[in-house]
Scaffold this active site. Structure first.
Site, PDB file in Angstrom:
ATOM      1  N   ARG A  51      19.965 -55.090  -0.477  1.00 56.91           N
ATOM      2  CA  ARG A  51      20.289 -55.740  -1.743  1.00 56.91           C
ATOM      3  C   ARG A  51      21.770 -55.531  -2.027  1.00 56.91           C
ATOM      4  NH1 ARG A  51      16.335 -58.197  -1.278  1.00 56.91           N
ATOM      5  NH2 ARG A  51      14.550 -58.405  -2.660  1.00 56.91           N
TER       6      ARG A  51
ATOM      7  N   HIS B 218      21.887 -64.309   2.545  1.00 56.92           N
ATOM      8  CA  HIS B 218      20.574 -63.707   2.254  1.00 56.92           C
ATOM      9  C   HIS B 218      19.470 -64.346   3.108  1.00 56.92           C
ATOM     10  CE1 HIS B 218      18.127 -61.412  -0.984  1.00 56.92           C
ATOM     11  NE2 HIS B 218      17.435 -61.494   0.141  1.00 56.92           N
TER      12      HIS B 218
HETATM   13  P1  NAP Z   1       9.879 -49.801   2.073  1.00 56.12           P
HETATM   14  O1  NAP Z   1       8.832 -49.901   3.112  1.00 56.12           O
HETATM   15  O2  NAP Z   1       9.478 -49.510   0.683  1.00 56.12           O
HETATM   16  O3  NAP Z   1      10.929 -48.700   2.579  1.00 56.12           O
HETATM   17  C1  NAP Z   1      11.909 -48.169   1.769  1.00 56.12           C
HETATM   18  C2  NAP Z   1      12.518 -46.957   2.453  1.00 56.12           C
HETATM   19  O4  NAP Z   1      13.578 -46.471   1.645  1.00 56.12           O
HETATM   20  C3  NAP Z   1      11.515 -45.799   2.598  1.00 56.12           C
HETATM   21  O5  NAP Z   1      11.701 -45.159   3.836  1.00 56.12           O
HETATM   22  C4  NAP Z   1      11.912 -44.867   1.454  1.00 56.12           C
HETATM   23  O6  NAP Z   1      11.632 -43.503   1.724  1.00 56.12           O
HETATM   24  C5  NAP Z   1      13.406 -45.098   1.412  1.00 56.12           C
HETATM   25  N1  NAP Z   1      13.947 -44.723   0.105  1.00 56.12           N
HETATM   26  C6  NAP Z   1      13.714 -45.280  -1.098  1.00 56.12           C
HETATM   27  N2  NAP Z   1      14.390 -44.650  -2.063  1.00 56.12           N
HETATM   28  C7  NAP Z   1      15.079 -43.662  -1.455  1.00 56.12           C
HETATM   29  C8  NAP Z   1      15.964 -42.662  -1.898  1.00 56.12           C
HETATM   30  N3  NAP Z   1      16.288 -42.529  -3.198  1.00 56.12           N
HETATM   31  N4  NAP Z   1      16.464 -41.798  -0.988  1.00 56.12           N
HETATM   32  C9  NAP Z   1      16.134 -41.893   0.309  1.00 56.12           C
HETATM   33  N5  NAP Z   1      15.302 -42.838   0.816  1.00 56.12           N
HETATM   34  C10 NAP Z   1      14.791 -43.700  -0.068  1.00 56.12           C
HETATM   35  O7  NAP Z   1      10.753 -51.134   2.008  1.00 56.12           O
HETATM   36  P2  NAP Z   1      10.957 -52.227   3.171  1.00 56.12           P
HETATM   37  O8  NAP Z   1       9.779 -53.128   3.241  1.00 56.12           O
HETATM   38  O9  NAP Z   1      11.380 -51.521   4.403  1.00 56.12           O
HETATM   39  O10 NAP Z   1      12.159 -53.080   2.551  1.00 56.12           O
HETATM   40  C11 NAP Z   1      13.406 -52.479   2.265  1.00 56.12           C
HETATM   41  C12 NAP Z   1      14.269 -53.431   1.453  1.00 56.12           C
HETATM   42  O11 NAP Z   1      14.786 -54.464   2.279  1.00 56.12           O
HETATM   43  C13 NAP Z   1      13.546 -54.211   0.341  1.00 56.12           C
HETATM   44  O12 NAP Z   1      13.391 -53.408  -0.810  1.00 56.12           O
HETATM   45  C14 NAP Z   1      14.461 -55.393   0.114  1.00 56.12           C
HETATM   46  O13 NAP Z   1      15.376 -55.102  -0.919  1.00 56.12           O
HETATM   47  C15 NAP Z   1      15.199 -55.549   1.430  1.00 56.12           C
HETATM   48  N6  NAP Z   1      14.890 -56.821   2.105  1.00 56.12           N
HETATM   49  C16 NAP Z   1      15.900 -57.716   2.329  1.00 56.12           C
HETATM   50  C17 NAP Z   1      15.624 -58.898   3.001  1.00 56.12           C
HETATM   51  C18 NAP Z   1      16.713 -59.875   3.326  1.00 56.12           C
HETATM   52  O14 NAP Z   1      16.410 -60.998   3.735  1.00 56.12           O
HETATM   53  N7  NAP Z   1      17.963 -59.519   3.199  1.00 56.12           N
HETATM   54  C19 NAP Z   1      14.313 -59.183   3.431  1.00 56.12           C
HETATM   55  C20 NAP Z   1      13.333 -58.251   3.170  1.00 56.12           C
HETATM   56  C21 NAP Z   1      13.619 -57.072   2.504  1.00 56.12           C
HETATM   57  P3  NAP Z   1      10.102 -42.957   1.831  1.00 56.12           P
HETATM   58  O15 NAP Z   1       9.510 -43.682   3.016  1.00 56.12           O
HETATM   59  O16 NAP Z   1      10.239 -41.524   2.078  1.00 56.12           O
HETATM   60  O17 NAP Z   1       9.450 -43.343   0.536  1.00 56.12           O
HETATM   61  C1  GLV Z   2      14.018 -60.588   0.530  1.00 55.30           C
HETATM   62  O1  GLV Z   2      15.107 -60.332   0.195  1.00 55.30           O
HETATM   63  C2  GLV Z   2      12.885 -59.739   0.294  1.00 55.30           C
HETATM   64  O2  GLV Z   2      13.003 -58.768  -0.453  1.00 55.30           O
HETATM   65  O3  GLV Z   2      11.811 -60.037   0.840  1.00 55.30           O
END
Ligand code: NAP
Ligand code: GLV
Length: 311
Positions: free
Chosen positions: A226, A274
């Site tokens: 983000r 994005h």
């Molecule tokens: P997720 O499964 O919830 O993983 C988040 C990770 O971040 C977890 O390992 C979590 O730790 C860690 N985390 C959260 N807060 C933290 C903190 N304060 N300190 C240290 N580690 C922390 O999320 P995801 O599905 O992988 O997605 C991640 C992000 O990618 C989304 O939230 C979104 O914003 C972004 N995204 C972007 C796109 C794009 O097209 N650009 C597409 C999809 C997603 P724990 O495992 O220990 O809880």
């Molecule tokens: C895209 O940015 C997502 O959070 O899935």
């Protein structure tokens, strides 16, 4: 019982409607706003970025099913109904797409492709030294659904991979750093930093001058999470001093990135709009359907966002 479908444009809504119809042929689907006749009939809201307050107008809502992985635009809605579970997207198609993006960006920086592109412009034939992948230290902020898959694939490509998360992880061949106490050690060994953290009250602005300044000089940054995780002026400063060599950015404070934004023309920044992992309805509609069927059968949907943590 009706599913409300909210997308940011009509084409996306029609694509999602078709995909959801295939998965849930017996459910009525009403696209927001034009097809919502009776708000009390809506049981499930399948949404990307709904207008603030909209979800609060649905009195019989049972679940908010987000088509995105990130839910910061929902958690920041002061009128979000607190008694309704928010379910985010975890989907193999989305994960695969994100891993493609991250691997491409890591290889771009690792193999010095920006410099070769510049050399081609001046017809310069010059080899630039590159370490072996096993000696290239890649670090992933966020070892969740997306970060852990990218880490696994980068490890398979023989990079030296570490990740940082709130809690410790156990991934084959990937060093795990956890919590604020281990952030500095993680940064000190990271030459290519990939950010896949959710945007929460704790992570907002985490990519700032202090944190990025703890990377080795000449490190590269990839932010596919983000825009508000990054302090944009701090990145510009660190690029100007050479502390950060290059960046690949997919997400921004303001999207679309304004015409006048300095990132567009910056020689050391690559901008994508994005698109790192737009949710593919062809796989992700099945995830929505699984959760609707689970709830219809009296089970809990998955994964429910922890509203206290914000992800
Ligand atoms: P997720 O499964 O919830 O993983 C988040 C990770 O971040 C977890 O390992 C979590 O730790 C860690 N985390 C959260 N807060 C933290 C903190 N304060 N300190 C240290 N580690 C922390 O999320 P995801 O599905 O992988 O997605 C991640 C992000 O990618 C989304 O939230 C979104 O914003 C972004 N995204 C972007 C796109 C794009 O097209 N650009 C597409 C999809 C997603 P724990 O495992 O220990 O809880
Ligand atoms: C895209 O940015 C997502 O959070 O899935």
């Amino acid at each position: 019982m009706t599913i409300l479908l909210q997308m940011n444009d009509a084409d996306a809504a029609e694509t999602w409607r078709a995909a959801l119809r295939r998965e849930l042929p017996d459910m009525a689907i009403a696209v927001y706003p034009d097809e919502i006749r009776d708000p009390s009939a809506i049981a499930y809201a399948v949404v990307w970025k709904p207008p603030r307050g909209m979800l609060a107008t649905l009195p019989n809502l049972r679940a908010i099913l987000c088509t995105g992985a990130g839910v910061d635009h929902l958690t920041s809605d002061p009128e979000l109904p607190r008694n309704v579970p928010v379910v985010r997207m975890v989907d193999p198609g989305m994960t695969a797409r994100m891993t493609e993006y991250v691997v491409h960006a890591v290889l771009h920086h690792h193999r010095r492709m920006r410099e070769y592109t510049a050399q081609q412009e001046t017809r310069t034939w010059r080899e630039l030294p590159v370490p072996l992948g096993q000696d290239r230290h890649v670090g992933i902020l966020g070892l969740g659904e997306l970060g852990s898959d990218a880490a696994r694939v980068l490890h398979t490509l023989r990079f030296d991979v570490a990740g940082w998360s709130a809690t410790r992880k156990h991934l084959d061949g990937v060093a795990s750093f956890a919590g604020n106490a281990e952030l500095s050690a993680f940064l000190a060994r990271t030459e290519i930093l990939v950010c896949l953290l959710p945007l929460t009250g704790t992570t907002r602005g985490i990519l700032n001058r202090d944190v990025l300044g703890r990377l080795p000089a000449g490190a590269c940054l990839i932010n596919a999470a983000r825009g508000a995780l990054l302090v944009e002026s701090d990145l510009l400063h660190l690029l100007s001093t050479g502390r950060i060599a290059e960046a690949t950015l997919d997400v921004f404070h303001e999207e679309p990135l304004p015409d006048t934004h300095p990132f567009w023309g910056h020689p050391r920044i690559r901008v994508t709009p994005h698109v790192a992992s737009a949710t593919p309805p062809e796989t992700a509609a099945a995830r929505i359907a699984e959760n609707v069927r689970a709830m219809q059968a009296g089970h809990r949907p998955w994964p429910i966002v922890d509203m206290a943590e914000g992800y």
